[in-house]
Write a protein that holds these residues in place. Structure first.
Motif, PDB file in Angstrom:
ATOM      1  N   MET A 161       4.502 -11.445   6.207  1.00  0.00           N
ATOM      2  CA  MET A 161       4.946 -10.864   4.950  1.00  0.00           C
ATOM      3  C   MET A 161       4.376 -11.653   3.771  1.00  0.00           C
ATOM      4  O   MET A 161       3.988 -12.817   3.911  1.00  0.00           O
ATOM      5  CB  MET A 161       6.473 -10.855   4.885  1.00  0.00           C
ATOM      6  N   PRO A 162       4.321 -11.052   2.570  1.00  0.00           N
ATOM      7  CA  PRO A 162       3.756 -11.750   1.411  1.00  0.00           C
ATOM      8  C   PRO A 162       4.648 -12.899   0.958  1.00  0.00           C
ATOM      9  O   PRO A 162       5.840 -12.952   1.296  1.00  0.00           O
ATOM     10  CB  PRO A 162       3.694 -10.641   0.340  1.00  0.00           C
ATOM     11  N   MET A 381       3.693  -5.968  -3.579  1.00  0.00           N
ATOM     12  CA  MET A 381       4.975  -6.573  -3.927  1.00  0.00           C
ATOM     13  C   MET A 381       4.897  -7.047  -5.366  1.00  0.00           C
ATOM     14  O   MET A 381       3.986  -7.795  -5.736  1.00  0.00           O
ATOM     15  CB  MET A 381       5.299  -7.738  -2.997  1.00  0.00           C
ATOM     16  N   THR A 382       5.822  -6.597  -6.175  1.00  0.00           N
ATOM     17  CA  THR A 382       5.897  -7.031  -7.576  1.00  0.00           C
ATOM     18  C   THR A 382       7.193  -7.794  -7.776  1.00  0.00           C
ATOM     19  O   THR A 382       8.244  -7.396  -7.283  1.00  0.00           O
ATOM     20  CB  THR A 382       5.844  -5.833  -8.534  1.00  0.00           C
ATOM     21  N   ASP A 409       1.465  -8.930  -5.971  1.00  0.00           N
ATOM     22  CA  ASP A 409       0.707  -9.203  -4.758  1.00  0.00           C
ATOM     23  C   ASP A 409       0.250  -7.879  -4.154  1.00  0.00           C
ATOM     24  O   ASP A 409       1.079  -7.010  -3.862  1.00  0.00           O
ATOM     25  CB  ASP A 409       1.563  -9.953  -3.732  1.00  0.00           C
ATOM     26  N   THR A 410      -1.052  -7.731  -3.980  1.00  0.00           N
ATOM     27  CA  THR A 410      -1.617  -6.556  -3.328  1.00  0.00           C
ATOM     28  C   THR A 410      -2.224  -6.992  -2.004  1.00  0.00           C
ATOM     29  O   THR A 410      -3.002  -7.954  -1.962  1.00  0.00           O
ATOM     30  CB  THR A 410      -2.690  -5.905  -4.219  1.00  0.00           C
ATOM     31  N   GLY A 436      -5.791  -9.552   3.740  1.00  0.00           N
ATOM     32  CA  GLY A 436      -6.055 -10.172   2.453  1.00  0.00           C
ATOM     33  C   GLY A 436      -4.903  -9.934   1.498  1.00  0.00           C
ATOM     34  O   GLY A 436      -4.224  -8.906   1.560  1.00  0.00           O
ATOM     35  N   THR A 437      -4.685 -10.905   0.627  1.00  0.00           N
ATOM     36  CA  THR A 437      -3.650 -10.801  -0.398  1.00  0.00           C
ATOM     37  C   THR A 437      -4.224 -11.311  -1.713  1.00  0.00           C
ATOM     38  O   THR A 437      -4.842 -12.383  -1.756  1.00  0.00           O
ATOM     39  CB  THR A 437      -2.413 -11.629  -0.037  1.00  0.00           C
ATOM     40  N   THR A 438      -4.036 -10.543  -2.756  1.00  0.00           N
ATOM     41  CA  THR A 438      -4.456 -10.949  -4.098  1.00  0.00           C
ATOM     42  C   THR A 438      -3.224 -11.036  -4.982  1.00  0.00           C
ATOM     43  O   THR A 438      -2.425 -10.089  -5.020  1.00  0.00           O
ATOM     44  CB  THR A 438      -5.456  -9.944  -4.692  1.00  0.00           C
ATOM     45  N   ARG A 439      -3.079 -12.159  -5.649  1.00  0.00           N
ATOM     46  CA  ARG A 439      -1.932 -12.373  -6.530  1.00  0.00           C
ATOM     47  C   ARG A 439      -2.404 -12.510  -7.969  1.00  0.00           C
ATOM     48  O   ARG A 439      -3.311 -13.289  -8.268  1.00  0.00           O
ATOM     49  CB  ARG A 439      -1.151 -13.618  -6.124  1.00  0.00           C
ATOM     50  N   ASN A 440      -1.771 -11.759  -8.844  1.00  0.00           N
ATOM     51  CA  ASN A 440      -1.954 -11.895 -10.286  1.00  0.00           C
ATOM     52  C   ASN A 440      -0.612 -12.288 -10.886  1.00  0.00           C
ATOM     53  O   ASN A 440       0.365 -11.542 -10.771  1.00  0.00           O
ATOM     54  CB  ASN A 440      -2.437 -10.580 -10.898  1.00  0.00           C
TER      55      ASN A 440
END
Length: 805
Positions: A161-162, A381-382, A409-410, A436-440
């Motif tokens: 999970m993220p 996930m926001t 998180d995407t 893959g996970t990208t976090r902004n």
């Protein structure tokens, strides 16, 4: 104050060890073999999965009639007397555990529902070697073998999970089963030094079901209502089916704030020159509303192929408050480093989190012996939080700070697995994985030391930036072979390669961390008899722990006690007990070589006796430690906590487990199901002075004792369990010694079954609550700081109505 006593005194006092429950657990774990010497010998029985279900309690099976035999007349039945019928079902959970080559524990729906637990952590705490963080009765972070966070791999439907997701956010009503693997396998991954916990969500049409559960939980006069609905059904006669589970809950908590910190200044000779006591008292509370939805649509295609579509949605909304007052005795002048800058603090915050994931799984039957399983998933996930903190000094305004954070998180994932069954009893599996996970993350921090002036951006973030962009990519390839040699030997061999890359960008420039790991894995099982009643397991594995995203790119967080923005005071050094916090982009993964040896004996009435020994040798151990550093945001050195590679460590232990029906060994006893386990741990971290140089959070032992009984005269089922973890001294570094309090949790439950469709369950968790606290002793060349945080724990009551419509 507990931290002020010496370590040796703490060890010798034994901290109110409950000898009677522990002795009972040990007797239950090793005693039945001795009791069996006086009990009637058990008859040879086939494995549970193939054992016929007896229709009567007769101990002598009836002879099988020949096809040509004439029917035998039955004795006349007494119309005034009903024959007693006892149905004994097979234990599906233990069947899977028994058949697995690698050591595995399965927790099914029956065990999950046994005590009416409201969190997964409360379910898992009763397993051998499992501990939970946080206060008693609250669930918390799950740890296997007593090892701290990151050593236990947590999966949901086989996927990680993220960051920010907690197992306690997943209601037990949405879970089909929990798989606990003590040693890593190639398919589930090797990021599991302590083990793996895989939570499998509800599956489509295990059986037709339309169930509603209404529950209310009471803790410290705060009511938490919840509603759960589960629907399983077919779409048609072709085998297409679906599952839908919805859970809504409102959650409220209130905790006391009670901490003390005693600072002793030392001269060059080590003599005490001054003592200052700082006390904090107040309360904190939070309220959270959540909505969770899981589903599964199972579609059958031609040729035996299937497609499964699994959505997973979680929505949380919460608010929190905190009020506390701090008093310093004696009061210090304003130019002293230990002078408190405010006496009262009030914080109010709101948080929101939404997670949505969609997985599609396609099972393709290639031929009679091969199949291909492909799974793709996407998710987002926001999370957002905003807090308002007001600090005053004896009623006069001192500082205000507003902190707003938004992150997104995407994620994506891909998994393809090819399975081939060979004629010589070899089962080959090969797979490819990617995720893959990208976090902004956007942050706005504003503060002011003048009530008449508007808040301005926090100056200390000028060198680091408010915003962070980070990404993690992981790729893996694996192959495994599982085969049998004769009827008594089973083997498993696997090899897994995994590469992880983490990147981040902020005002300091790009950050990158890359690791590659190759892990061989071997498992074996030897059945002492062909019917698998007794077997010995052994494993030799390599596993690892990779730095997570927050470990690598964790943003700067300054100590509230020693800020660097007060225009009236210079930015001074802080103390070891009030450090700043940051990530560490230079972390290397931990590697561990592991050995497992276990013995299992399956009893005739569904019971189990087992003993499991484990050993791990860990290199490049990661631990968060406070170190005095030169930092760009202050003119002097300050203590900063970062995760760091500090050296090597060793841990080993033994896990004993016994569960059986009491009448299996005592012929006149009631058919009470007893469960017990006792796990003993030892660890040593190289480079840290002993004797308390253990792995983070690992206790000396943990013990569980439980029983449940279904009354014959009433539709009532009773259950009780006792979980105990002793107090623990932990040398976190050469300067910091931590004291972790004991946990004793007594749970009781009762379920009244009105009909096959309606039941009422009443349960109490943490029935005898204790005051729970942790403390530290921090020592540097010029001071000793003894700190303690304590608070009460409370009994959690629950009433739940279960209805099958």
């Amino acid at each position: 104050m507990r931290p002020s006593r010496s370590a040796s005194a703490t060890v010798h006092q034994a901290r109110d060890l409950p000898l009677r429950p522990l002795t009972l657990a040990l007797m239950l774990a090793v005693g039945p073999s001795a009791w069996a010497q006086t009990a009637p010998p058990a008859q040879d029985t086939p494995p549970l999965a193939t054992r016929p279900t007896p229709a009567t309690p007769s101990s002598t099976p009836a002879p099988r009639a020949r096809p040509d035999a004439a029917p035998q007349p039955r004795p006349p039945a007494d119309p005034q007397k009903l024959d007693r019928v006892e149905i004994q079902g097979t234990s599906r959970d233990d069947d899977q555990r028994r058949a697995s080559t690698a050591s595995k524990i399965i927790i099914g729906r029956e065990e999950i529902e046994r005590y009416g637990d409201s969190t997964i952590g409360e379910v898992l705490k009763r397993l051998p070697g499992v501990t939970t963080g946080g206060r008693p009765g609250r669930g918390g972070e799950v740890r296997m073998r007593g090892m701290g966070g990151g050593y236990t791999q947590i999966l949901v439907n086989g996927e990680r999970m993220p960051p920010g997701f907690s197992l306690d956010e997943l209601p037990p009503e949405q879970i089909e089963r929990i798989e606990v693997m003590r040693a890593p396998t190639a398919e589930f991954g090797a990021r599991a030094i302590a083990g793996t916990i895989n939570v499998v969500l509800r599956e489509a049409l295990q059986r037709r079901l339309n169930e509603v559960r209404l529950a209310t939980t009471l803790e410290r006069d705060r009511v938490t209502p919840s509603l759960s609905w589960t629907r399983n059904d077919k779409l048609d006669d072709e085998g297409n089916a679906y599952n839908l589970t919805v859970n809504a809950m409102q959650h409220k908590r209130l905790d006391d704030i009670n901490s003390r910190s005693l600072t002793r200044l030392l001269d060059d000779a080590g003599n005490i020159t001054r003592e200052t006591l700082l006390t904090n008292s107040g309360q904190s509370g939070d309220e959270r509303k959540s909505l969770n939805l899981t589903g599964r649509l199972q579609l059958k295609l031609g040729g035996g192929d299937t497609v499964a579509i699994q959505p997973f949605v979680m929505v949380n909304r919460g608010s929190s408050t905190s009020r506390f007052n701090q008093v310093q005795t004696p009061a210090l002048p304003a130019d002293d480093i230990d002078h408190i800058r405010y006496t009262d603090a009030a914080t109010d915050g709101d948080s929101r989190a939404t997670m949505a994931r969609l997985n599609v799984q396609w099972n393709k039957r290639l031929n009679e012996t091969s199949r291909l399983e492909t799974r793709v998933g996407v998710g987002r996930m926001t999370m957002s939080s905003d807090s308002h903190r007001l600090e005053t000094n004896s009623g006069a305004f001192y500082r205000i700070q507003d902190d707003d954070t938004k992150s997104r998180d995407t994620s994506w994932s891909f998994n393809s697995k090819l399975t081939h069954q060979m004629d010589n009893d070899h089962n080959l599996v090969a797979g490819l994985e990617g995720e893959g996970t990208t976090r902004n993350q956007d942050r706005l921090c504003a503060q002011s030391y003048d009530a008449a002036q508007p808040a301005r951006n926090c100056a200390y973030l000028a060198d680091f930036g408010d915003n962070v962009t980070a990404s993690t990519r992981r790729f893996a390839a694996y192959a495994q072979d599982e085969w049998s040699v004769g009827k008594q030997w089973g083997f498993y061999a696997g090899l897994r390669w995994e590469g992880i890359q983490t990147e981040s960008r902020n005002n300091q420039g790009p950050v990158s961390n890359t690791s590659h790991v190759l892990t061989p894995l071997l498992h074996g099982v030897y059945k002492l008899d062909e019917k698998s009643r007794e077997q010995i397991r052994a494993s030799l594995t390599r596993s690892y722990r990779s730095p997570n995203l927050n470990d690598v790119v964790g943003r700067l967080s300054l100590s509230n006690r020693y800020p660097c923005d007060d225009p009236a005071l210079p930015c001074t050094t802080n103390t070891i007990d009030s450090p700043d916090r940051m990530g560490n982009p230079g972390l290397k993964p931990e590697m561990a070589t592991g050995v497992e040896i276990g013995y299992e004996k399956y009893l005739s009435k569904g019971g189990l006796l087992s003993a499991n020994f484990f050993y791990r040798r860990i290199t490049d151990l990661i631990r968060s430690q406070a170190v005095l550093e030169t930092v760009p945001y202050a003119p002097v050195q300050r203590y900063v906590v970062r995760p760091r590679n500090i050296g090597d460590a060793t841990t080993y232990g033994v896990e004993l487990e016994a569960k059986f029906r009491l009448d299996e060994y005592l012929s006149d006893a009631l058919p009470i199901n007893l469960r017990s386990n006792l796990s003993l741990f030892h660890s040593a971290v190289d480079g840290i002075p002993g004797p308390h140089n253990k792995l983070d959070q690992q206790p000396r032992y943990t013990a569980n004792l439980g029983a449940d009984y279904r009354l014959r005269s009433l539709p009532l089922t009773l259950g009780a369990s006792l979980n105990y973890t002793p107090s623990n001294l932990l040398q976190q570094s050469a300067q910091v010694l931590a004291d972790i309090d004991k946990k004793r949790v007594l749970d009781l439950s009762a379920m009244w079954t009105f009909s096959p469709a309606v039941a009422l369950r009443v349960s109490a968790s943490n029935l005898v609550p204790l005051t729970y606290g942790n403390g530290t002793v921090s020592t540097t060349s010029d001071r000793i700081v003894l700190a303690e945080n304590t608070g009460r724990s409370f009994t959690v009551w629950q009433v739940r109505l279960e209805m099958k419509i």
